[in-house]
Design a protein around this motif. Structure first.
Motif, PDB file in Angstrom:
ATOM      1  N   HIS A 133      11.759  -5.014  -9.599  1.00 35.30           N
ATOM      2  CA  HIS A 133      12.571  -3.793  -9.603  1.00 35.30           C
ATOM      3  C   HIS A 133      13.591  -3.882  -8.479  1.00 35.30           C
ATOM      4  O   HIS A 133      13.343  -4.518  -7.443  1.00 35.30           O
ATOM      5  N   PRO A 134      14.739  -3.233  -8.661  1.00 29.44           N
ATOM      6  CA  PRO A 134      15.764  -3.260  -7.597  1.00 29.44           C
ATOM      7  C   PRO A 134      15.232  -2.661  -6.299  1.00 29.44           C
ATOM      8  O   PRO A 134      14.445  -1.713  -6.304  1.00 29.44           O
ATOM      9  N   GLU A 135      15.691  -3.208  -5.184  1.00 32.37           N
ATOM     10  CA  GLU A 135      15.228  -2.733  -3.870  1.00 32.37           C
ATOM     11  C   GLU A 135      15.593  -1.272  -3.644  1.00 32.37           C
ATOM     12  O   GLU A 135      14.839  -0.521  -3.037  1.00 32.37           O
ATOM     13  N   ARG A 136      16.749  -0.863  -4.143  1.00 32.52           N
ATOM     14  CA  ARG A 136      17.179   0.525  -3.936  1.00 32.52           C
ATOM     15  C   ARG A 136      16.256   1.515  -4.652  1.00 32.52           C
ATOM     16  O   ARG A 136      16.171   2.681  -4.278  1.00 32.52           O
ATOM     17  N   VAL A 137      15.527   1.039  -5.660  1.00 37.85           N
ATOM     18  CA  VAL A 137      14.564   1.892  -6.355  1.00 37.85           C
ATOM     19  C   VAL A 137      13.193   1.801  -5.697  1.00 37.85           C
ATOM     20  O   VAL A 137      12.498   2.802  -5.523  1.00 37.85           O
ATOM     21  N   CYS A 138      12.789   0.610  -5.324  1.00 37.29           N
ATOM     22  CA  CYS A 138      11.451   0.405  -4.764  1.00 37.29           C
ATOM     23  C   CYS A 138      11.303   1.022  -3.377  1.00 37.29           C
ATOM     24  O   CYS A 138      10.234   1.545  -3.028  1.00 37.29           O
ATOM     25  N   ALA A 139      12.356   0.957  -2.565  1.00 32.83           N
ATOM     26  CA  ALA A 139      12.235   1.398  -1.169  1.00 32.83           C
ATOM     27  C   ALA A 139      11.805   2.857  -1.053  1.00 32.83           C
ATOM     28  O   ALA A 139      10.864   3.183  -0.300  1.00 32.83           O
ATOM     29  N   PRO A 140      12.455   3.815  -1.759  1.00 34.40           N
ATOM     30  CA  PRO A 140      12.011   5.210  -1.638  1.00 34.40           C
ATOM     31  C   PRO A 140      10.587   5.432  -2.128  1.00 34.40           C
ATOM     32  O   PRO A 140       9.829   6.226  -1.544  1.00 34.40           O
ATOM     33  N   VAL A 141      10.211   4.722  -3.198  1.00 37.24           N
ATOM     34  CA  VAL A 141       8.855   4.878  -3.726  1.00 37.24           C
ATOM     35  C   VAL A 141       7.830   4.340  -2.730  1.00 37.24           C
ATOM     36  O   VAL A 141       6.799   4.958  -2.459  1.00 37.24           O
ATOM     37  N   GLU A 142       8.105   3.146  -2.177  1.00 33.78           N
ATOM     38  CA  GLU A 142       7.198   2.577  -1.195  1.00 33.78           C
ATOM     39  C   GLU A 142       7.076   3.474   0.030  1.00 33.78           C
ATOM     40  O   GLU A 142       5.984   3.645   0.596  1.00 33.78           O
ATOM     41  N   SER A 143       8.185   4.057   0.456  1.00 31.04           N
ATOM     42  CA  SER A 143       8.152   4.963   1.610  1.00 31.04           C
ATOM     43  C   SER A 143       7.301   6.191   1.330  1.00 31.04           C
ATOM     44  O   SER A 143       6.539   6.647   2.186  1.00 31.04           O
ATOM     45  N   ALA A 144       7.421   6.726   0.116  1.00 27.75           N
ATOM     46  CA  ALA A 144       6.616   7.893  -0.247  1.00 27.75           C
ATOM     47  C   ALA A 144       5.130   7.549  -0.278  1.00 27.75           C
ATOM     48  O   ALA A 144       4.284   8.321   0.212  1.00 27.75           O
ATOM     49  N   LEU A 145       4.798   6.401  -0.827  1.00 26.80           N
ATOM     50  CA  LEU A 145       3.393   6.003  -0.890  1.00 26.80           C
ATOM     51  C   LEU A 145       2.830   5.724   0.491  1.00 26.80           C
ATOM     52  O   LEU A 145       1.668   6.034   0.777  1.00 26.80           O
TER      53      LEU A 145
END
Length: 526
Positions: A419-431
């Motif tokens: 997945h693109p980093e711009r999509v993964c980064a916010p999700v990873e931060s939330a988790l």
């Protein structure tokens, strides 16, 4: 002998007293002489009120049909004579309020025969109540006594053994002595993660031809609540609940008898209360699914004998949770007292061997429910299937599994590997911001169900009997006892009678030789 004693806790407790799956009446004896009563009072009251609001709110037969409450101070006193729990939550709340109002200084002398005298008074009261209700066509065949005390349990058992030698114990199903331990510096996390009462340290002391169950629990709401919730289980041992049928080995050729099956005799136990039975209607107008339908099994009350025939073994990783439905039940080796000791022992060992083998192989079992009768009213017999999941606690978890007819179509795209980093980064931060727990603990979550049920069930006493002050009958009683008059309610009248009960005082001080019921009941007790 130790292994045989562990097979069934209830087998030796007067098997001649057949309950027919009727829950026993309950006598709760609270010893308030301990110095720690200041803290124990509010903890006990909350746990008792929480459990009894569940008992009152559950649709169907009441799981705590009759309750009597004694307290032991300098003398024993009955705050609540035998009262039907169902539809009497206001009376129970009044009694619990009276319990909360008891002195909390722990100034009462410990020791003495107060607890033993309360046991004798409770048995005498039950004997009189049973004789009285029998005149109205109702029977209450057994009673269980729970004693909460801070005294050493061994000392309490010795007192019971000494004083109950000549007392009629035929109707007594069990005495449970619970030693409540005070933890002065107990962390909140430790309170939430405490061991439930059913798993606490316990032992059986065999005296007087029966069992005295000795337990030790911590002085907190969760532990006491779990202790009282054991009242909601069905412990009827007149017969087994379920037959688990497995194919016997060595019959692979065509001439093998198709009826050669290994039968494990088991009992069912609920894992959860059915939320559909706690919809807020104490009169039971809202019903859950039919418990006798082909796709449902009932652990309480066990009114029918179920048969599950194992048809396949399943790899544990190959079962999708989305095809399992309904409430889970626990399957355990039966404790039916009508079976011989040898059969009970062999059955238990075989069941444990099955659980061990399934865990070692990482298997589940697929089982089909056998029809209840051989002559159905329709030409087509419906079948339901269940998955049996092993655990290291010597039990099986059983859940209904979907069949072809129930399954709905579903298509899901495959999960992308990148997945693109711009999509993964916010999700990873939330988790990463979430608190992580190793395992789910239901004791950490509350739904406000207790508060909801208390609000639904609460009906002030005598609310419908309010009269103008000048028309109310004169109540000849001291003012200081008016609050207790609401708590000390006489047992409900089962036999036809125009008599109205209006005795205000708490019942049960003194000897068990005299009547513990109001004088108005004497004519029914002759």
């Amino acid at each position: 002998m130790n292994s045989r004693k562990a097979l069934s806790e209830t087998r030796r407790t007067f098997p001649a007293t057949k309950v027919h799956h009727q829950q026993p009446s309950r006598i709760l004896i609270v010893d308030v002489t301990a110095p720690s009563w200041t803290n124990s009072c509010s903890v006990l009251a909350e746990a008792l009120e929480n459990t009894l609001c569940l008992a009152c709110g559950l649709a169907g037969p009441c799981r705590v049909p009759l309750l009597s409450l004694f307290v032991v101070q300098s003398q024993q006193e009955c705050l609540l004579p035998f009262t039907q729990v169902k539809e009497n939550f206001a009376r129970i709340q009044a009694c619990i309020s009276e319990l909360r109002s008891l002195p909390r200084e722990g100034c009462f002398p410990q020791g003495g025969n107060g607890v033993v005298q309360a046991v004798q008074d409770g048995l005498q009261q039950f004997k009189q109540y049973s004789r009285h209700t029998a005149a109205g066509g109702s029977t209450n065949s057994s009673v269980e006594i729970t004693i909460l005390t801070s005294q050493p349990s061994k000392q309490m058992v010795q007192q019971l053994e000494k004083k109950l030698k000549d007392v009629d114990l035929v109707s007594l199903r069990r005495i449970q002595v619970v030693e409540v331990l005070k933890r002065d510096f107990l962390e909140p996390e430790a309170v939430e993660q405490c061991v439930p009462a059913g798993e606490s340290s316990s032992s059986d002391v065999a005296i007087l031809g029966m069992d005295i169950d000795v337990q030790t629990i911590e002085d907190n709401v969760i532990s006491l609540e779990m202790l009282f919730k054991t009242w909601l289980h069905d412990y009827g041992t007149e017969r087994e609940h379920l037959h688990l049928l497995l194919p016997t080995g060595g019959f692979s050729h065509a001439a093998a008898p198709k009826t050669a099956l290994m039968c494990l005799k088991c009992d069912l136990q609920e894992r959860l209360l059915d939320p559909a039975l706690l919809s807020g209607t104490a009169d039971g107008t809202t019903r859950a699914a039919d418990l006798n339908s082909p796709c449902q099994m009932a652990a309480w009350p066990a009114t029918v004998l179920y048969k599950l025939r194992v048809v396949k073994a399943l790899k544990s990783e190959g079962v999708c949770e989305s095809v399992l439905y309904g409430l889970p039940f626990i399957i355990k080796p039966t404790s039916c007292w009508q079976l011989d000791w040898d059969e009970l022992e062999i059955n238990q060992h075989s069941f444990h061997a099955l659980c061990h083998s399934l865990l070692k192989r990482k298997w589940m079992l697929l089982a089909k429910r056998e029809p209840q009768n051989t002559s159905p009213s329709w030409n087509v017999m419906l079948h339901s299937y269940y998955v049996l999941v092993p655990s290291d606690s010597a039990s099986l978890l059983v859940k209904a599994v979907a069949t072809r007819e129930l399954l709905l179509p579903s298509t899901f795209p495959a999960l992308l590997t990148e997945h693109p980093e711009r999509v993964c980064a916010p999700v990873e931060s939330a988790l990463n911001s979430l608190e992580v727990e190793v395992a789910y603990n239901p004791l950490h979550l509350k739904s406000n169900l207790y508060k909801y049920l208390k609000g639904v069930l609460y009906k002030p006493l005598h609310r419908q009997q309010a009269q103008p002050r000048d028309q109310r009958p004169e109540r000849h009683q001291p003012k200081q006892h008016q609050s207790r008059a609401k708590a000390a309610v006489a047992p409900l009248l089962m036999a036809p009678s125009p008599v109205q009960v209006s005795r205000p005082a708490a019942v049960g001080r003194g000897s068990s030789e005299r009547s513990l019921l109001p004088k108005e009941y004497d004519e029914f007790l002759q």
